[in-house]
Design a protein around this motif. Structure first.
Motif, mmCIF file in Angstrom:
data_model
loop_
_atom_site.group_PDB
_atom_site.id
_atom_site.type_symbol
_atom_site.label_atom_id
_atom_site.label_comp_id
_atom_site.label_asym_id
_atom_site.label_seq_id
_atom_site.Cartn_x
_atom_site.Cartn_y
_atom_site.Cartn_z
ATOM 1 N N VAL A 38 0.840 -1.184 0.000
ATOM 2 C CA VAL A 38 0.000 0.000 0.000
ATOM 3 C C VAL A 38 0.883 1.244 0.000
ATOM 4 N N VAL A 39 0.657 2.126 -0.953
ATOM 5 C CA VAL A 39 1.401 3.388 -0.981
ATOM 6 C C VAL A 39 0.431 4.489 -0.564
ATOM 7 N N ALA A 40 0.863 5.300 0.415
ATOM 8 C CA ALA A 40 -0.059 6.282 0.992
ATOM 9 C C ALA A 40 0.387 7.713 0.749
ATOM 10 N N MET A 48 14.397 -1.757 -3.655
ATOM 11 C CA MET A 48 12.976 -2.007 -3.396
ATOM 12 C C MET A 48 12.680 -3.504 -3.476
ATOM 13 N N ARG A 49 13.222 -4.172 -4.499
ATOM 14 C CA ARG A 49 12.966 -5.613 -4.651
ATOM 15 C C ARG A 49 13.452 -6.381 -3.421
ATOM 16 N N GLU A 50 14.657 -6.042 -2.960
ATOM 17 C CA GLU A 50 15.218 -6.717 -1.783
ATOM 18 C C GLU A 50 14.332 -6.520 -0.563
ATOM 19 N N GLU A 51 13.925 -5.246 -0.365
ATOM 20 C CA GLU A 51 13.162 -4.911 0.835
ATOM 21 C C GLU A 51 11.768 -5.567 0.818
ATOM 22 N N LEU A 52 11.144 -5.570 -0.335
ATOM 23 C CA LEU A 52 9.795 -6.145 -0.411
ATOM 24 C C LEU A 52 9.814 -7.635 -0.064
ATOM 25 N N LYS A 53 10.923 -8.294 -0.408
ATOM 26 C CA LYS A 53 11.033 -9.733 -0.106
ATOM 27 C C LYS A 53 10.904 -10.000 1.388
ATOM 28 N N ASN A 54 11.319 -9.010 2.201
ATOM 29 C CA ASN A 54 11.279 -9.198 3.655
ATOM 30 C C ASN A 54 9.894 -8.973 4.255
ATOM 31 N N HIS A 55 8.974 -8.434 3.451
ATOM 32 C CA HIS A 55 7.668 -8.074 4.019
ATOM 33 C C HIS A 55 6.530 -8.538 3.118
ATOM 34 N N PRO A 56 5.761 -9.510 3.564
ATOM 35 C CA PRO A 56 4.628 -9.934 2.732
ATOM 36 C C PRO A 56 3.568 -8.842 2.590
ATOM 37 N N TYR A 57 3.404 -8.041 3.614
ATOM 38 C CA TYR A 57 2.418 -6.953 3.589
ATOM 39 C C TYR A 57 3.070 -5.690 4.130
ATOM 40 N N ALA A 58 3.012 -4.592 3.371
ATOM 41 C CA ALA A 58 3.670 -3.377 3.863
ATOM 42 C C ALA A 58 3.002 -2.110 3.358
ATOM 43 N N VAL A 59 3.200 -1.024 4.133
ATOM 44 C CA VAL A 59 2.789 0.321 3.712
ATOM 45 C C VAL A 59 4.064 1.116 3.433
ATOM 46 N N ILE A 60 4.085 1.814 2.304
ATOM 47 C CA ILE A 60 5.249 2.616 1.920
ATOM 48 C C ILE A 60 4.757 4.041 1.648
ATOM 49 N N PRO A 61 5.354 5.035 2.291
ATOM 50 C CA PRO A 61 4.911 6.411 2.018
ATOM 51 C C PRO A 61 5.254 6.828 0.587
ATOM 52 N N GLY A 62 4.340 7.562 -0.049
ATOM 53 C CA GLY A 62 4.601 8.059 -1.397
ATOM 54 C C GLY A 62 5.383 9.358 -1.360
ATOM 55 N N PHE A 63 5.688 9.893 -2.561
ATOM 56 C CA PHE A 63 6.126 11.278 -2.745
ATOM 57 C C PHE A 63 7.616 11.559 -2.513
ATOM 58 N N TYR A 64 8.317 10.782 -1.694
ATOM 59 C CA TYR A 64 9.700 11.176 -1.406
ATOM 60 C C TYR A 64 10.682 10.006 -1.450
ATOM 61 N N GLY A 65 11.958 10.392 -1.441
ATOM 62 C CA GLY A 65 13.042 9.428 -1.397
ATOM 63 C C GLY A 65 14.264 10.118 -0.809
ATOM 64 N N VAL A 66 15.438 9.617 -1.145
ATOM 65 C CA VAL A 66 16.635 10.138 -0.483
ATOM 66 C C VAL A 66 17.721 10.483 -1.500
ATOM 67 N N MET A 67 18.490 11.519 -1.171
ATOM 68 C CA MET A 67 19.635 11.917 -2.004
ATOM 69 C C MET A 67 20.854 11.109 -1.561
ATOM 70 N N PRO A 68 21.899 11.048 -2.402
ATOM 71 C CA PRO A 68 23.081 10.273 -2.002
ATOM 72 C C PRO A 68 23.669 10.735 -0.656
ATOM 73 N N ASN A 69 23.496 12.010 -0.312
ATOM 74 C CA ASN A 69 24.047 12.482 0.967
ATOM 75 C C ASN A 69 23.097 12.270 2.145
ATOM 76 N N GLY A 70 21.984 11.584 1.906
ATOM 77 C CA GLY A 70 21.101 11.266 3.027
ATOM 78 C C GLY A 70 19.971 12.249 3.254
#
Ligand code: ADP
Ligand code: ASP
Ligand code: MG
Length: 439
Positions: A35-37, A155-177
């Motif tokens: 679910v993306v919120a 994303m593929r790696e992380e999803l494998k760890n969670h059969p059901y998950a919520v992921i926030p939409g709209f943002y991500g991260v720059m190389p400097n964090g």
């Protein structure tokens, strides 16, 4: 059955009542696993979206004003959702941390992104799903562009760890964090990215309309929903302002061959609109699939005798635009005239310089720049087979007493572009709609 990725927009998650509808939809199908919120949107027409409140908070802090009172209203949006859902969940620490971040100028994008972050934390708790922070899976490059390869792998790696998950939409991260957001409405893009990485069978995009409508409901009364639209048709429509789905949300799923289903959280039984790659098994039931229009355009008309024989003329004009960082929207041309349609805003503070540079570069007989233009796209895969569509469009518009400034049919016969005066756009859209959708 394959995985379904579901994205809920701001109005679908605006308050506790909407959260309940969302949970019901998610729980109705065990394949709805990711679910993306979005951040809480408007609860009523003159309400303010939390994202806009966060931008305002950031501005207040930047002007060294006290944000306490304003921030309290944001906190209350979330706390009331938690309270009314009867959740045993305390986000006081999170809220304090974010307030501190905004006060200490952590960045405009950081402030804005917290809308989806908090909403997704609450939704994950309510659904009993894992929470995957977009910060750990959606990446941007140093130059600020979205890094698809890196994101997809993480994303593929992380999803494998969670059969059901919520992921926030709209943002991500720059190389400097630091946090970076997509442009407004960008949760649609996150949904598409997750769907591609999950190799989903379907990307459901839940919003507040029962699908992609044939025209903007704010302009045309009760337009019909479109049952099936191809990615190419949708591109043409969204580019011209039909903004149900962020333009960039199409690419990740289209490349993976995943269809998108636009659905209505407030009317979950309606089939909505299917967005598909090829229309072969979906015959169009109307000649036109949809219409959309956009205002705020200017047209630069350049005339020169024997222009057609002058090699490199068009390129030199476009070079001038490129030098001024202006992209063109449309390029209708005659034998001795070339018109370039650009957004009026892109000419801000450089109009005279642009005209002078074109004058210098191609020495035209005349060059005129006029504002107040609107473009309308009449889009439909059914047009190839139907004769006289352009004539019907023109007839409808002139019958409504609207003057056509330009008309151009794309060589793919997928769309017809019409230019009208800005103040006539509503009239023209309604006239075209009535011509093609009778009764
Ligand atoms: P969300 O917050 O769910 O992402 P958006 O506000 O981004 O929703 O998109 C849905 C809105 O798009 C609708 O409420 C409607 O006002 C507007 N809209 C514009 N053009 C169209 C269209 N052709 N069909 C449906 N909705 C449209
Ligand atoms: N909340 C963000 C916005 O209002 C992103 C989104 O809703 O898609 O633009
Ligand atoms: Mg949206």
């Amino acid at each position: 059955m394959g995985i379904k990725v579901v994205k809920f927009g701001g109005s679908s998650l605006a308050d506790a009542e909407q959260f309940r509808k969302v949970a019901e939809i998610v729980k109705a199908d065990p394949n709805r696993r990711y679910v993306v919120a979005s951040a809480p949107g408007k609860r009523y027409s003159d309400d303010v979206k939390v994202t806009d409140m966060l931008y305002r908070c950031y501005e207040l802090a930047r002007n060294r004003e006290d944000i306490s009172e304003y921030y309290r209203q944001i906190a209350e949006r979330y706390n009331s959702i938690i309270r009314e859902l009867g959740l045993n969940f305390d986000i006081t620490g999170e809220l304090e941390y974010i307030k501190n971040g905004i006060q200490h100028h952590t960045g405009r994008d950081f402030a804005a992104s917290r809308g989806e972050y908090l909403n997704s934390l609450i939704l994950a708790k309510y659904l009993g799903f894992s929470f995957i922070d977009a910060e750990s899976v959606v990446c941007f490059r140093e130059n600020g562009t979205y890094d698809g390869e890196k994101t997809d792998a993480l994303m593929r790696e992380e999803l494998k760890n969670h059969p059901y998950a919520v992921i926030p939409g709209f943002y991500g991260v720059m190389p400097n964090g630091t946090i970076k957001t997509f442009s407004r409405g960008g949760s649609d893009i996150t949904g598409s990215i997750v769907a591609a990485a999950a190799e989903a069978e379907l990307y459901e995009n839940w919003t507040d309309v029962s699908g992609f409508l044939m025209a903007d409901p704010r302009v045309v009364k009760n337009p019909r929903p479109i049952r099936t639209v191809t990615y190419r048709e949708l591109r043409e429509l969204s580019y011209m302002g039909a903004t149900v789905l962020h333009e960039e949300a199409i690419f990740p799923v289209r490349n993976a061959g995943i269809p998108i289903n636009i659905r209505n959280t407030n009317e979950p039984d309606a089939p909505g609109t299917m967005i598909v790659s090829t229309s072969s098994s979906y015959d169009a039931d109307t000649v036109i699939t949809g219409i959309a229009g956009k205002k705020g355009l200017s047209v630069i008309t350049i005339e020169k005798d024997m222009m057609n024989a002058e090699i490199g003329f068009g390129r030199r004009v476009l070079d001038v635009l490129e030098d001024h960082n202006i992209s063109f929207e449309h390029l209708p041309s005659g034998v001795d005239t070339m018109s370039v349609v650009v957004s009026t805003a892109s000419l801000d503070n450089q109009r005279e310089r642009v005209i002078a540079s074109i004058n210098k570069s191609v020495r035209p007989d005349s060059i005129v720049c006029e504002d107040g233009l609107a473009l309308i796209a009449v889009v439909g895969r059914g047009m190839v087979k139907a004769k006289g569509t352009a004539a019907r469009v023109c007839y409808a518009i002139s019958n409504a007493d609207v003057n056509i400034r330009m008309i151009d049919q794309g060589s793919s016969e997928l769309n017809i572009i019409v230019g009208v005066e800005e103040h006539d756009i509503e009239k023209a859209l309604n006239a075209i709609y009535s011509e093609f959708v009778k009764g």
